[in-house]
Design a protein around this motif. Structure first.
Motif, PDB file in Angstrom:
ATOM      1  N   ALA A 308       0.824  -1.213   0.000  1.00  0.00           N
ATOM      2  CA  ALA A 308       0.000   0.000   0.000  1.00  0.00           C
ATOM      3  C   ALA A 308       0.854   1.257   0.000  1.00  0.00           C
ATOM      4  O   ALA A 308       0.397   2.319  -0.451  1.00  0.00           O
ATOM      5  CB  ALA A 308      -0.926  -0.006   1.223  1.00  0.00           C
ATOM      6  N   PHE A 309       2.098   1.159   0.498  1.00  0.00           N
ATOM      7  CA  PHE A 309       2.953   2.340   0.553  1.00  0.00           C
ATOM      8  C   PHE A 309       3.543   2.700  -0.809  1.00  0.00           C
ATOM      9  O   PHE A 309       3.953   3.844  -1.013  1.00  0.00           O
ATOM     10  CB  PHE A 309       4.094   2.118   1.550  1.00  0.00           C
ATOM     11  N   VAL A 310       3.614   1.757  -1.731  1.00  0.00           N
ATOM     12  CA  VAL A 310       4.272   2.004  -3.022  1.00  0.00           C
ATOM     13  C   VAL A 310       3.572   3.101  -3.818  1.00  0.00           C
ATOM     14  O   VAL A 310       4.210   4.092  -4.209  1.00  0.00           O
ATOM     15  CB  VAL A 310       4.392   0.706  -3.835  1.00  0.00           C
ATOM     16  N   PRO A 311       2.263   2.991  -4.107  1.00  0.00           N
ATOM     17  CA  PRO A 311       1.618   4.080  -4.850  1.00  0.00           C
ATOM     18  C   PRO A 311       1.616   5.395  -4.085  1.00  0.00           C
ATOM     19  O   PRO A 311       1.683   6.473  -4.690  1.00  0.00           O
ATOM     20  CB  PRO A 311       0.190   3.567  -5.081  1.00  0.00           C
ATOM     21  N   GLN A 312       1.562   5.328  -2.763  1.00  0.00           N
ATOM     22  CA  GLN A 312       1.630   6.556  -1.976  1.00  0.00           C
ATOM     23  C   GLN A 312       2.977   7.244  -2.158  1.00  0.00           C
ATOM     24  O   GLN A 312       3.050   8.463  -2.373  1.00  0.00           O
ATOM     25  CB  GLN A 312       1.397   6.254  -0.494  1.00  0.00           C
ATOM     26  N   ALA A 313       4.063   6.460  -2.089  1.00  0.00           N
ATOM     27  CA  ALA A 313       5.404   7.029  -2.253  1.00  0.00           C
ATOM     28  C   ALA A 313       5.594   7.626  -3.636  1.00  0.00           C
ATOM     29  O   ALA A 313       6.179   8.709  -3.787  1.00  0.00           O
ATOM     30  CB  ALA A 313       6.452   5.953  -1.981  1.00  0.00           C
ATOM     31  N   LEU A 314       5.091   6.929  -4.657  1.00  0.00           N
ATOM     32  CA  LEU A 314       5.200   7.445  -6.021  1.00  0.00           C
ATOM     33  C   LEU A 314       4.460   8.772  -6.164  1.00  0.00           C
ATOM     34  O   LEU A 314       4.950   9.705  -6.820  1.00  0.00           O
ATOM     35  CB  LEU A 314       4.652   6.417  -7.012  1.00  0.00           C
ATOM     36  N   ALA A 315       3.286   8.856  -5.563  1.00  0.00           N
ATOM     37  CA  ALA A 315       2.499  10.097  -5.636  1.00  0.00           C
ATOM     38  C   ALA A 315       3.212  11.234  -4.914  1.00  0.00           C
ATOM     39  O   ALA A 315       3.275  12.372  -5.414  1.00  0.00           O
ATOM     40  CB  ALA A 315       1.110   9.872  -5.044  1.00  0.00           C
TER      41      ALA A 315
END
Length: 437
Positions: A308-315
């Protein structure tokens, strides 16, 4: 009315400064603001006192369940005990200290949070007026009505604080950080960010990449030379690194004090728990159902949680790279994406990004009908989800699957809103007053 040339043609020379308000006009402006702030606070107090009636007569309480947790923790502190003697208290111990008067006056916390809401509104007015002055908006067009509509008299923000949610204090710390950055007081902003915002809620750490790049672009060095020159400039960004060091070290200092006061239990409940939690209860996040189905499989739960942290970090990184020169819009998009993609998402989290809407309202060229459609779709997505949540929680019906699908619909609506705002966003140098359209 003809707009200033710099607004219509950003590359033209900056026009002569517009005449400022006279002293009597400023006094009248301040008096009008005071009346509005007083009215907004009074409405919030009305909700606070209504809660006592509602909670007495209705099964579903108006008061937030977290306020009961805050109250119990504050009473423990008042009696010389640890706030963590109250199960599920997972907040800073200093919050419980601030709320100690609850032991004598049970509504103290709600009133405090409502007052913080009003201070946020006052800061939003100051920031919005600074925006108007920066872009040469004439005095007769200097409007802060967006602050009134989107924050001070927004039913959502009023009710959340009146229910006893403490996120108004977080919003205040975040907005103070932004205000200080805009005033070029970056050291004070770093202290506010670490000691206030990040300490109360860890999530404001997501603003560090954009702050780093904002301070990089403020140092006046040339931006030419391509990627490697940009990397070199980043490595020499003293203010950016100093901001991060001051913010994170001040936060670390508060954590050390918490450990000294209450030991490891405090650190786990206040900080570590939020990184290790697996929230399988239904919430707006689409992750809740996969996690619910994965109960018993520790490896799969960890995989979903970390994923769940991956798309958040990319954003976070992507928006910082694209919009760091426009912190208000950057922080709105960053927070909007972070909340929408978080593994836990409740309605109180919406305040985290609503706080920026009055500051970006004059940067969006979206037509009024389209904007109304987006707002209605956002509320409709919540209504659909709440309907199935009601059937599950209070009627005992198995609506997990439609509830999860509703979460997906809500995320899709949020994506649509973000895409529309990005497409219709005006850079700060090309803002035009909507009132002249």
């Amino acid at each position: 009315m003809q707009l200033p040339a710099a607004l219509l043609h950003p590359n033209m020379a900056k026009p002569a400064p517009l005449p400022s308000l006279t002293a009597p006009d400023k006094l009248k402006q301040r008096a009008d603001e005071f009346k509005v702030l007083t009215a907004a606070f009074s409405l919030r107090l009305a909700f606070v006192f209504y809660a006592q009636i509602h909670d007495y007569y209705f099964h579903v309480n108006f008061t937030d369940i977290d306020y009961k947790v805050f109250s119990d923790a504050a009473i423990h502190v008042a009696n010389g005990r640890s706030p963590y003697d109250r199960p599920t208290y997972r907040y800073s111990p200093f919050l419980a200290w601030i709320l100690v008067p609850i032991a004598k006056f049970p509504d103290f916390g709600k009133i405090l949070f409502c007052f913080a809401d009003i201070i946020v509104g006052w800061l939003l007015i100051r920031l919005r007026r600074d925006q108007n002055a920066k872009f040469g908006v004439p005095a007769e067009l200097d409007s802060v009505s967006d602050v009134y509509a989107l924050w001070l008299f927004n039913p959502l923000t009023m009710i959340i604080s009146a229910r006893g949610n403490a996120d108004a204090l977080v919003s205040l710390a975040v907005l103070c950080t932004l205000y200080l950055l805009r005033k070029d007081r970056w050291i004070a902003a770093a202290l506010m960010h670490g000691l206030g915002a990040v300490h109360l809620r860890v999530y404001p750490v997501i603003y560090l990449p954009s702050i780093f790049l904002y301070l990089l672009n403020r140092n006046g060095t040339s931006g030419s030379g391509g990627f490697f020159n940009w990397v070199k400039r980043c490595c020499l960004n003293f203010r950016g690194f100093a901001f991060a060091i001051i913010s994170l070290s001040s936060f670390a200092a508060t954590v050390a004090i918490c450990y000294w006061l209450y030991g490891y239990k405090c650190i786990f409940e206040f900080l570590l728990y939020h990184f290790s939690r697996y929230d399988i209860r239904h919430n707006f996040s689409p992750y809740f159902y996969p996690m619910y189905l994965s109960v018993g499989d520790e490896g799969l739960l960890k995989l979903i949680s970390l994923g769940a942290f991956v798309p958040q970090a990319l954003a976070i990184v992507g928006f910082a790279l694209k919009y760091s020169n426009d912190l208000e819009f950057c922080w709105f998009l960053t927070t909007f994406a972070f909340v929408s993609l978080n593994k836990v998402c409740t309605s109180q989290y919406f305040v985290w990004y609503i706080i920026f809407t009055p500051l970006i309202a004059n940067q969006i060229k979206t037509s009024t009908p389209k904007l109304i459609t987006l707002i209605l779709a956002w509320f409709a997505g919540q209504g659909l989800w709440l309907f199935f949540a009601y059937l599950l929680e209070l009627q005992g019906m198995n609506t997990f699957l439609p509830l999860w699908l509703s979460s997906l619909v809500f995320v899709a609506i949020n994506f649509s809103i973000a895409i529309t705002l990005i497409r219709d966003h005006l850079s700060p140098t090309s803002i035009t007053s909507k009132k002249t359209q």
